[in-house]
Write an enzyme that holds these catalytic residues in place. Structure first.
Site, PDB file in Angstrom:
ATOM      1  N   ASN A 156       0.196  -0.798   0.364  1.00  0.00           N
ATOM      2  CA  ASN A 156      -0.074   0.380  -0.243  1.00  0.00           C
ATOM      3  C   ASN A 156       0.905   1.565   0.068  1.00  0.00           C
ATOM      4  O   ASN A 156       2.072   1.105   1.148  1.00  0.00           O
ATOM      5  CB  ASN A 156      -1.321  -0.152   1.221  1.00  0.00           C
ATOM      6  N   HIS A 169       7.944  -0.303   2.820  1.00  0.00           N
ATOM      7  CA  HIS A 169       7.667  -1.735   3.094  1.00  0.00           C
ATOM      8  C   HIS A 169       6.445  -2.382   2.250  1.00  0.00           C
ATOM      9  O   HIS A 169       5.912  -1.244   1.723  1.00  0.00           O
ATOM     10  CB  HIS A 169       7.748  -1.618   4.645  1.00  0.00           C
TER      11      HIS A 169
END
Length: 335
Positions: A156, A169
């Site tokens: 995301n 990440h």
């Protein structure tokens, strides 16, 4: 904690305060939508937009703030999400006559791309993307071997998507079930749907970039404006079956799509990226894709999923996929 790198990791682990991974949560069946959903109330307390000084994904420095990474430096790290939605020891839900429930069995990883507090899939570079792909493949093989039925790495990106940690990440979810969307896709592939067919002939208008046998394209049935998929022309159930050349080309396109988005929208593009590999048992026909869903329909204009999309599942798409492909192709011509 799993560490991945091109060289031996010789940093000593720094002391960490013991902490447990929450195992709560349950699955509930939606009888009208015919799908399982996860209920994990303990996730309400997960880390929310910490300051740079309190970045939990940064390296832990001697005498500094304790983070999730107990090392002064690292190349790429994967650890179990402490605010997991799925867990191998998920409790048995209480019985209820009006609900069909099940354990929220599975596993959730956090994938930290490196020690740097900023960056994206493009700026981390080809070498780090190759390392990331190797880590994905390692986790695919381990989690599928453990009996999980479906594994999905994803990322995301951007506040509009709901990102609460800005350190670069991604995550990996391993399910004990095959989600409805992936089950429908597996059925379509078994019935003969072929990615190559939609890219031949007139389908070339949907291609954004092609490197060898790896293609980035706007699917003609895209639901999001400027949605892009990356797929091999030849059948592969997942990236674990790529040749070295295919893996190199795939990693290049991961960065290239991200670069084109940011160049086109003139900003860090709020988007979702997910890897759709074969569920367990469907490897013979399932065709791997990586799918990008940007939630911008133009510069600084968010594509909201409003009443129609949420109520019916029927998306209203503001940009024709062939036009989106042309716009993203042109970005390459100008760079």
């Amino acid at each position: 904690m799993r560490l991945y790198g091109y060289g031996p990791h010789d940093h000593k682990s720094l002391p960490q305060t013991p902490s447990e991974v929450a195992a709560g949560g349950e699955l509930r069946w939606h009888p009208l939508r015919q799908e399982w959903n996860i209920y994990a109330p303990h996730r309400q307390n997960r880390t929310f937009k910490p300051s740079i000084a309190d970045d939990p994904l940064a390296p832990t420095l001697p005498g500094g703030v304790e983070t999730e990474i107990p090392f002064e430096n690292f190349e790429l790290a994967i650890f179990e999400n402490k605010f997991t939605s799925l867990h191998r020891d998920a409790p048995h839900p209480s019985s209820n006559k009006i609900l069909e429930k099940s354990q929220a069995l599975g596993h959730c990883d956090v994938v930290v791309y490196g020690p740097e507090a900023s960056g994206n899939i493009y700026t981390i570079g080809q070498s780090k993307r190759r390392l990331l792909a190797a880590a994905w493949i390692d986790r695919y093989q381990a989690l599928l071997s453990d009996g999980h039925k479906f594994v999905i790495p994803f990322e995301n990106r951007g506040d509009e998507v709901g990102v609460t940690l800005h350190h670069p990440h991604g995550q990996i979810y391993a399910f004990s079930i095959i989600p409805t969307v992936q089950m429908k896709a597996a059925t379509a592939f078994e019935k003969g749907f072929n990615i190559r067919d939609i890219l031949s002939g007139d389908g070339s208008a949907f291609i954004v970039n092609k490197i060898g046998d790896m293609v980035a394209f706007c699917p003609p049935f895209a639901r999001f404006p400027f949605e892009v998929w990356i797929a091999p022309l030849n059948h592969h159930p997942g990236p674990w079956s790529f040749s070295d050349t295919e893996l190199e080309d795939y990693c290049f396109l991961l960065g290239d799509v991200t670069r084109r988005y940011d160049k086109f929208f003139e900003r860090d593009t709020a988007s979702m990226m997910s890897l759709h590999a074969s569920p367990l048992g469907y490897e013979r026909s399932f065709h791997f894709t990586t799918q990008f869903y940007p939630i911008l329909r133009d510069k600084n204009r968010v594509k909201y999923l409003a009443s129609i999309e949420q109520s019916t599942g029927v998306f209203t798409v503001d940009v024709m996929p062939e036009f989106a492909a042309q716009q993203l192709r042109d970005i390459g011509d100008r760079v």
